[in-house]
Design an enzyme around this catalytic site. Structure first.
Site, PDB file in Angstrom:
ATOM      1  N   GLU A  41      23.298  21.523  27.382  1.00 13.21           N
ATOM      2  CA  GLU A  41      22.895  22.337  28.533  1.00 13.21           C
ATOM      3  C   GLU A  41      23.659  21.857  29.779  1.00 13.21           C
ATOM      4  OE1 GLU A  41      18.839  21.482  29.631  1.00 13.21           O
ATOM      5  OE2 GLU A  41      18.670  23.244  30.922  1.00 13.21           O
ATOM      6  N   LYS A 106      18.556  30.974  30.108  1.00 22.72           N
ATOM      7  CA  LYS A 106      17.330  30.209  29.874  1.00 22.72           C
ATOM      8  C   LYS A 106      16.118  30.981  30.371  1.00 22.72           C
ATOM      9  CE  LYS A 106      15.661  25.425  30.446  1.00 22.72           C
ATOM     10  NZ  LYS A 106      16.042  24.110  31.000  1.00 22.72           N
ATOM     11  N   TYR A 112       7.851  21.552  36.626  1.00 26.83           N
ATOM     12  CA  TYR A 112       6.731  20.608  36.646  1.00 26.83           C
ATOM     13  C   TYR A 112       7.337  19.223  36.560  1.00 26.83           C
ATOM     14  CZ  TYR A 112       7.752  20.502  31.643  1.00 26.83           C
ATOM     15  OH  TYR A 112       8.384  20.393  30.432  1.00 26.83           O
ATOM     16  N   CYS A 142      16.861  24.027  25.988  1.00 29.78           N
ATOM     17  CA  CYS A 142      15.864  22.990  26.298  1.00 29.78           C
ATOM     18  C   CYS A 142      14.430  23.512  26.300  1.00 29.78           C
ATOM     19  CB  CYS A 142      16.218  22.316  27.623  1.00 29.78           C
ATOM     20  SG  CYS A 142      15.484  20.683  27.799  1.00 29.78           S
ATOM     21  N   SER A 168      18.049  16.524  28.230  1.00 29.25           N
ATOM     22  CA  SER A 168      16.698  15.985  28.174  1.00 29.25           C
ATOM     23  C   SER A 168      16.665  14.560  28.717  1.00 29.25           C
ATOM     24  CB  SER A 168      16.186  16.012  26.732  1.00 29.25           C
ATOM     25  OG  SER A 168      14.944  15.348  26.656  1.00 29.25           O
TER      26      SER A 168
END
Lengths: 269, 268
Positions: A41, A106, A112, A142, A168
């Site tokens: 990504e 995406k 968050y 992701c 990640s």
């Protein structure tokens, strides 16, 4: 079929440097006989861009065109930013035969904890299968993969392969969570899962690597090292048996899902 | 806690974030305690001992054992070591301005004096100041703003004090440092745990539930003494300013850090 997962360490915001890195990996993968190379990504841009998303959109378009030209002898899947109708997307591009063949934008933008993607990106709205060198394939970026419905829709659309690319960040327990998700998708939906994560450090955040591939019977085919830069070469076998035996492929009833979701959704309104 | 994996991440963090600035050296203060010993070990492993410069900066009332342990730490990890006595400038300041200054003010002044020395050394060396404040200390505000809480990079700010001990064992910190009671050493015989009124084991257990698991204050008070919960929550709230940059009065449409948002790694 030989595939390459390039677990690279892009430089944040330096598209020229990252293009050079991608180009080097593409040439090496081609020489190694790979038919497809998968980058993570936002491989062309780095992840924690913040306000640089807006600054770098025009340059990202130029490099997409340059990378397309690199796909004459090897297919390329990579993540970057994309401007479309004055909106910015966190996107994945599938390049083949010198051309852009498929774009996934995406859908689930995490906002968050440490994530703030909705501040900078607009959300995509579809999961589509397309013809790749592996056969019918869908891409998830992701967070998309953390919503089980994404993989379900991709498989329902006919995908026999799901490529998941991510940036990640390391947190305690994250590797196990991803491995459960990846294996679960492969096993339940009888699809090959190619998971390409990145390595390196941005703003104190460490990307943990651990790129891996599960075959459509849920077996781990191979996994890259954690916390390191590595290009993983694997020979993906053809396994029609797992697909033939899959209850998902054979017995799934999408019309029930549709009907029930409609009822649930109506009740909620 | 997977100490080997944590070590790999923290040494990678130090190496990469330093490399991006174009600098190669680390400057840090050694107090003789466990936090700075852990950071010293991580820096030595990440950058090579020859790139790590440690300073021990005692005041005349500091426990002599602290300097001895700081030296032991530097020798254990093979890093550069220098002692700078800060007594003359501290005494000169208070003698000239306010001889009646409290112990707390003097302690804060010492902490800031040490940090100005560390920043001066980092400039001299072409390096960065590496922080040694752990998560417990940061959450409780148990440190001096612009003093020991200052740094360019902090590898241990997301690790609770009790976990620091585990990491220190893995990094083979010297026995006397592992064994002694944590102390800010503002005066002889000072003990963090005596001053806080609770052990780090108690505090970290509560903080982990409050911060990591976000358990409600009400539920925590059913499990722990309410006075303990109140005290720790008050310390965390009262010290919020120490964990943030100064407030900027908003006027324009693109105020720094509110709307003007770039990564720290921007342009490095």
């Amino acid at each position: 079929m030989r595939i390459a997962l390039a677990q690279i360490y892009p430089t944040l915001g330096d598209l020229a440097a990252n293009y050079a890195l991608l180009e080097k990996e593409i040439l090496a993968a081609r020489e190694n006989g790979a038919r497809l190379i998968v980058f993570p990504e936002l491989a062309l841009t780095g992840y924690l861009l913040k306000d640089q998303v807006y600054d770098l959109l025009p340059l990202a378009r130029e490099y997409l065109a340059k990378l397309a030209k690199q796909s004459k002898n090897i297919d390329i899947l990579f993540g970057s930013i994309e401007e479309q109708n004055s909106r910015a997307y966190n996107a994945a591009f599938y390049l083949s035969g010198g051309e852009l063949r498929h774009t996934h934008r995406k859908v689930y933008l995490p906002t968050y904890g440490m994530f703030d993607e909705k501040r900078y990106f607009s959300a995509g709205g579809q999961f589509r299968a397309f013809a790749s060198v592996l056969g019918q394939t869908a891409v998830l970026i992701c967070e998309d993969a953390w919503h089980f419905s994404s993989a379900y829709l991709a498989a329902s659309a006919g995908a026999e392969n799901i490529v998941i690319i991510s940036s990640s960040p390391y947190r305690a327990g994250i590797a196990k969570q991803w491995q459960n998700i990846n294996r679960g998708i492969a096993e339940n939906l009888a699809v090959n899962v190619l998971y390409g994560n990145r390595s390196g450090v941005e703003d104190g955040v460490t990307f943990w690597g651990g790129s891996e591939v599960y075959t459509n019977d849920g077996q781990l085919l191979g996994r890259a090292a954690e916390l390191k830069t590595e290009t993983l070469f694997l020979d993906l076998p053809e396994n029609r048996g797992a697909r033939a035996q899959s209850v998902f492929v054979r017995d799934e009833r999408p019309e029930i899902v549709l009907k029930e979701l409609q009822r649930i959704w109506q009740a909620e309104l | 806690m997977d100490a080997a994996q944590i070590t790999a991440i923290l040494t990678g963090f130090l190496r990469e974030e330093l490399r991006k600035t174009g600098l190669t050296k680390a400057a840090l203060g050694l107090s003789g305690g466990i936090d700075s010993a852990v950071v010293c070990a991580l820096c030595a492993q990440a950058l090579g001992p020859d790139n790590v410069y440690t300073l021990c900066m005692p005041y005349k009332t500091s426990n002599p054992e602290s300097a001895a342990h700081a030296r032991l730490c530097a020798e254990t990890y093979g890093v550069h070591y220098q002692v700078i006595d800060i007594t003359p400038q501290i005494d000169a300041y208070f003698d000239a301005t306010d001889a009646a200054a409290s112990v707390l003010r003097r302690g804060n002044k010492m902490a800031r004096e040490r940090m100005t020395i560390l920043y001066d050394h980092s400039a001299k060396l072409g390096g960065l100041v590496i922080g040694t404040s752990n998560k417990t200390e940061l959450l409780l505000g148990y440190g001096t703003q612009h003093g020991d809480l200052a740094s360019a990079l902090n590898p241990i700010g997301d690790i609770y004090k009790t976990q620091i001990f585990e990491l220190a064992k893995f990094l083979q910190a010297p026995e006397p440092i592992l064994k002694k009671a944590p102390s800010a050493d503002l005066w002889a015989g000072q003990s963090d745990e005596a001053e806080l009124g609770y052990t780090y084991a108690q505090i970290d257990e509560l903080l982990a539930e409050l911060i990591e698991q976000r358990i409600s204050e009400r539920a925590l008070k059913e499990k722990y003494a309410p006075v303990f919960v109140d005290k720790i929550i008050a310390l965390v709230k009262k010290s919020q300013f120490k964990r943030r940059l100064p407030l900027i009065a908003k006027l324009s449409a693109r105020t720094i850090d509110r709307e003007f948002r770039y990564p720290r790694d921007w342009g490095v």
